[in-house]
Design a protein around this motif. Structure first.
Motif, PDB file in Angstrom:
ATOM      1  N   GLU A 122      30.942  11.376 -25.468  1.00  0.00           N
ATOM      2  CA  GLU A 122      32.399  11.394 -25.246  1.00  0.00           C
ATOM      3  C   GLU A 122      32.867  12.770 -24.784  1.00  0.00           C
ATOM      4  O   GLU A 122      33.720  12.885 -23.906  1.00  0.00           O
ATOM      5  N   GLY A 123      32.279  13.792 -25.379  1.00  0.00           N
ATOM      6  CA  GLY A 123      32.658  15.158 -25.029  1.00  0.00           C
ATOM      7  C   GLY A 123      32.332  15.475 -23.575  1.00  0.00           C
ATOM      8  O   GLY A 123      33.129  16.096 -22.867  1.00  0.00           O
ATOM      9  N   ILE A 124      31.172  15.053 -23.132  1.00  0.00           N
ATOM     10  CA  ILE A 124      30.790  15.302 -21.733  1.00  0.00           C
ATOM     11  C   ILE A 124      31.696  14.529 -20.791  1.00  0.00           C
ATOM     12  O   ILE A 124      32.163  15.067 -19.781  1.00  0.00           O
ATOM     13  N   ARG A 125      31.999  13.286 -21.145  1.00  0.00           N
ATOM     14  CA  ARG A 125      32.899  12.483 -20.304  1.00  0.00           C
ATOM     15  C   ARG A 125      34.254  13.183 -20.163  1.00  0.00           C
ATOM     16  O   ARG A 125      34.824  13.267 -19.069  1.00  0.00           O
ATOM     17  N   ALA A 126      34.752  13.689 -21.289  1.00  0.00           N
ATOM     18  CA  ALA A 126      36.063  14.359 -21.270  1.00  0.00           C
ATOM     19  C   ALA A 126      36.020  15.621 -20.412  1.00  0.00           C
ATOM     20  O   ALA A 126      36.922  15.863 -19.596  1.00  0.00           O
ATOM     21  N   LEU A 127      34.961  16.418 -20.570  1.00  0.00           N
ATOM     22  CA  LEU A 127      34.821  17.638 -19.755  1.00  0.00           C
ATOM     23  C   LEU A 127      34.780  17.279 -18.269  1.00  0.00           C
ATOM     24  O   LEU A 127      35.414  17.934 -17.433  1.00  0.00           O
ATOM     25  N   CYS A 128      34.029  16.235 -17.948  1.00  0.00           N
ATOM     26  CA  CYS A 128      33.895  15.816 -16.547  1.00  0.00           C
ATOM     27  C   CYS A 128      35.245  15.357 -15.995  1.00  0.00           C
ATOM     28  O   CYS A 128      35.616  15.708 -14.870  1.00  0.00           O
ATOM     29  N   ASP A 129      35.981  14.577 -16.788  1.00  0.00           N
ATOM     30  CA  ASP A 129      37.289  14.083 -16.331  1.00  0.00           C
ATOM     31  C   ASP A 129      38.275  15.233 -16.115  1.00  0.00           C
ATOM     32  O   ASP A 129      38.988  15.270 -15.122  1.00  0.00           O
TER      33      ASP A 129
END
Ligand SMILES: *Cc1c(COP(=O)(O)O)cnc(C)c1O
Length: 393
Positions: free
Chosen positions: A205-212
């Protein structure tokens, strides 16, 4: 025993593997047989490839028919298996468009090129890729560049520039590696070769958020953990974290060499265009028949449901082994991709297992890896544990 002719012929190969001392002849279900007729319970599945086991009649028949009809067209000409396989794979992977390759490594190459082209079209000067320590993505120059084992990379340097390595399951380490040049973050939702390490929910989830937040592409490599193995068709689905690019291979062809990278609508619209990438063999009618049929059989035979049903029993038996056995210290993984950490040299245990009629493989960190065909039943797990106990003595 291996005869002299076989031995001499084998020496004609460029010797780049330390192979196990047996010569395989044929398979049936979850068993393999060597040229002496000795039977092996297969908990390796050709490195997580033979998920439907050996001699699946329905798959064999459709492949045989396809061989008689047409094996190759090149990608200058469309054939119907191409679209049918893409439709099937998109249906189960949750992605929008797919490009077929001949291997996992090539799927990674395509994913890296797509990420670079996405950034190039934006004209933002980004090119850096963050990959994970202990990851494995393949042996070509590009795939090696993002593989997180220095010993694999070093003899071949300089590799492609702009790769940074973050610690797996450590979001702060990923953050510390992000710069204004980062175009993609690449990870396996469950590290296979690296020692059977599942990503945490927070990490995904953290990586997805950073990417977004920062318009960075998230690339998930599910070449090993995808296609039912974790108890989801693809591992990302368990996290509810959809990547922008997904790489697949191994089990999607059940032994026919085929890989794929798939992208979202958004990535497809803003990255590679005709002329940017290609392959002569990739996505040929035979490989695509394999993918289409494998997906169909997975759905019809409810393979994912079967994994969910049977995997807790493997977990239980392996946990017992950790309890009971001094030289087994830890169990890892989920579904039918699990591992145990052993204190004896893994290679020795594997050779002893071969004597017992059991095929297993290792992973980084002295881990014994269990990636059986997904069609195994409880009795096969019991048989495996019995043989493994002897091998661990
Ligand atoms: C096996 C593997 C690859 C490489 O695939 P090949 O088909 O051997 O080229 C890449 N990534 C992961 C996670 C793998 O397990």
């Amino acid at each position: 025993m291996v005869n002299k002719k076989i031995q001499e012929e084998e020496q004609q190969l460029f010797q780049l593997y330390n192979r196990f001392p047996l010569v395989l002849d044929h398979g049936e279900g979850v068993y393999l047989y060597d040229t002496d007729g000795k039977k092996y319970l297969d908990f390796a599945a050709g490195i997580a490839v033979m998920s439907l086991g050996y001699q699946n009649k329905e798959l064999e028949e459709s492949l045989t028919e396809q061989i008689k009809k047409l094996c190759h067209t090149s990608n200058l000409f469309y054939h119907e298996n191409g679209g049918a396989a893409a439709e099937a794979l998109n249906r189960v992977s949750g992605m929008d468009h797919v490009f077929f390759t001949n291997s996992g490594t090539e799927a990674i190459e395509g994913a890296l090129k797509t990420a670079r082209k996405y950034a190039a079209l934006k004209g933002n000067g980004r090119f850096e890729i963050i990959a994970m320590e202990d990851s494995f993505h393949g042996r070509s120059m590009g795939a090696l560049s993002v593989t997180g084992t220095a010993a694999y990379r070093e003899p071949f340097e300089p590799l492609i520039p702009g790769v940074r390595f973050a610690r797996f399951n450590d979001l702060d380490s990923v953050k510390a590696n992000i710069t204004d040049k980062t175009c993609a973050i690449l990870l396996e939702p469950l590290q296979g070769e690296g020692g059977i390490h599942p990503a945490t929910q927070g990490f995904m989830e953290g990586i997805r958020a950073l990417c977004d937040e920062q318009d960075i592409l998230m690339i998930c490599d599910e070449i090993q953990c995808g296609m039912g193995r974790t108890g989801n068709m693809f591992a990302w689905q368990e996290y509810g974290v959809r990547p922008d690019i997904l790489t697949m291979a191994k089990a999607i062809g059940n032994g026919i060499p085929v890989g794929a990278f798939a992208v979202t609508e958004q990535v497809a619209a803003h990255s590679m265009k005709p002329g940017d990438h290609g392959t002569t063999y990739g996505g040929n009618p035979l490989a695509c028949m394999a993918v289409k049929k494998v997906v169909e059989i997975f759905e019809k035979d409810k393979i994912v449901e079967h994994v969910r049903e049977i995997a807790p029993y493997l977990t239980k038996r392996l946990d017992e082994l950790v309890e009971e056995t001094d030289c087994v210290t830890e169990r890892r993984g989920k579904g039918l991709i699990q591992g145990i950490v052993v204190t004896k040299p893994a290679g020795e245990v594997i050779n002893r297992a071969i004597e017992e009629g059991l095929l297993i493989i290792s992973a980084k960190g002295n881990v014994l890896r269990f990636v059986p065909p997904l069609i195994i039943e409880k009795e096969h797990i019991d048989e495996m544990i019995e043989k493994l106990k002897h091998a661990l003595l």
